[in-house]
Design a protein around this motif. Structure first.
Motif, short mmCIF file in Angstrom:
data_model
loop_
_atom_site.label_atom_id
_atom_site.label_comp_id
_atom_site.label_asym_id
_atom_site.label_seq_id
_atom_site.Cartn_x
_atom_site.Cartn_y
_atom_site.Cartn_z
N GLY A 29 -107.04 2.10 -19.28
CA GLY A 29 -105.94 2.79 -19.65
C GLY A 29 -106.31 3.39 -20.94
O GLY A 29 -107.51 3.54 -21.50
N LYS A 30 -105.15 3.75 -21.81
CA LYS A 30 -105.28 4.46 -23.00
C LYS A 30 -104.33 3.82 -23.95
O LYS A 30 -103.16 3.57 -23.51
N VAL A 31 -104.92 3.77 -25.14
CA VAL A 31 -103.91 3.26 -26.48
C VAL A 31 -103.70 4.42 -27.29
O VAL A 31 -104.48 5.22 -27.47
N PHE A 32 -102.21 4.17 -27.60
CA PHE A 32 -101.66 5.64 -28.34
C PHE A 32 -101.09 5.00 -29.64
O PHE A 32 -100.57 3.79 -29.67
N VAL A 33 -101.11 5.95 -30.65
CA VAL A 33 -100.51 5.76 -31.82
C VAL A 33 -99.33 6.62 -32.14
O VAL A 33 -99.63 8.01 -32.25
N SER A 34 -98.06 6.34 -31.90
CA SER A 34 -97.25 7.57 -31.97
C SER A 34 -96.28 7.41 -33.18
O SER A 34 -96.20 6.25 -33.93
#
Length: 266
Positions: free
Chosen positions: A65-70
């Motif tokens: 999967g992917k890790v995001f910073v919003s």
């Protein structure tokens, strides 16, 4: 799987708890078998690699999967999105925590909130490990009561201070009262009780927080919960209590020593 080095002992199949090791029987010799790894079932724990005496299984990185910073109007949020058919794991939670902790240190932030999943599995353990305070949010149902007791046992095992909030307490006041009694028996403080209110759903539809959407009783209860949490965090003893990454067991980290000299709790 390196077939050339595999002796067909089947140890990898025996130790894999996820059923990711596939036995491939030879069509002309039932006693001869080779093995392969199902990438969809594999959780990447590495147990098969560890126990394979012939070193026939190669460890490789796997994209789950992917890790995001919003950026949000309340501050940064670190979150993840799994690929199809992937299951959440402690590794994923740990990765999100690491990114969030690094970001908090860079931005000089002193509070990090982790939203854990239900239950007591690996993702939950990874969520609560090393935290200063655990807030259990439950509902007055039999399953909610049962899950509360399981999580409370988990946090007691790790000796993590724990408090509880009973959400929608008014849909079943009897069970809510029973949960509150059990919480008191476990020395788990009830820091909030939030009633059922359709305003919560209405606020979600408008992409608004509840306390912004309404000034009603439910908003007052949510604000009271937050005040109680802040008070509990401010009164915790031992070490740096307001930021991940501060690993001292007593006193304060270098960053917060000046705060202590001014008489502030950290």
């Amino acid at each position: 799987m390196n077939v050339g080095r595999c002796t067909g002992c089947g140890k990898c199949e025996d130790v894999c708890r996820f059923g990711a090791v596939r036995r491939n029987v030879h069509p002309h010799d039932p006693n001869a078998a080779t093995f392969s790894i199902d990438p969809l079932a594999c959780e990447g724990c590495g147990v098969c690699v560890w126990f394979c005496e012939e070193r026939a299984i190669d460890w490789c990185d796997r994209d789950s999967g992917k890790v995001f910073v919003s950026d949000t109007r309340f501050g940064p949020m670190v979150h993840a999105r799994l690929n199809p058919a992937e299951e959440s794991s402690g590794k994923l939670v740990t990765r999100v925590r690491t990114v969030a902790g690094d970001l908090a240190a860079e931005d000089n932030r002193d509070l990090l909130i982790l939203d854990g999943s239900p239950g007591i599995g690996c993702p939950v353990i990874a969520s609560v490990t090393g935290t200063d305070l655990v807030l259990i949010v439950t509902e007055p149902t039999q399953s909610g009561e049962h899950d509360f007791e399981r999580v409370a046992q988990l946090t007691a095992f790790f000796r993590i201070p724990t408090v509880i909030c009973i959400n929608k307490w008014d849909i079943n006041p009897d069970i809510a009262a029973r949960i509150e009694r059990k919480a008191n028996e476990r020395n788990v403080s009830v820091v909030g009780k939030i009633r059922y209110d359709p305003a919560v759903t209405a606020a979600q539809l408008l992409r608004s927080s509840v306390v912004e959407y309404t000034g009603g009783i439910v908003a007052m209860e949510i604000r009271a919960l937050w005040r109680n949490l802040q008070l509990r965090l401010d009164t915790l003893d031992g070490g740096c209590q307001r930021e991940m990454g501060c690993t001292l067991t007593g006193g304060a980290c270098d960053k917060h020593k000046s705060r202590d000299s001014q008489g502030r709790d950290t």
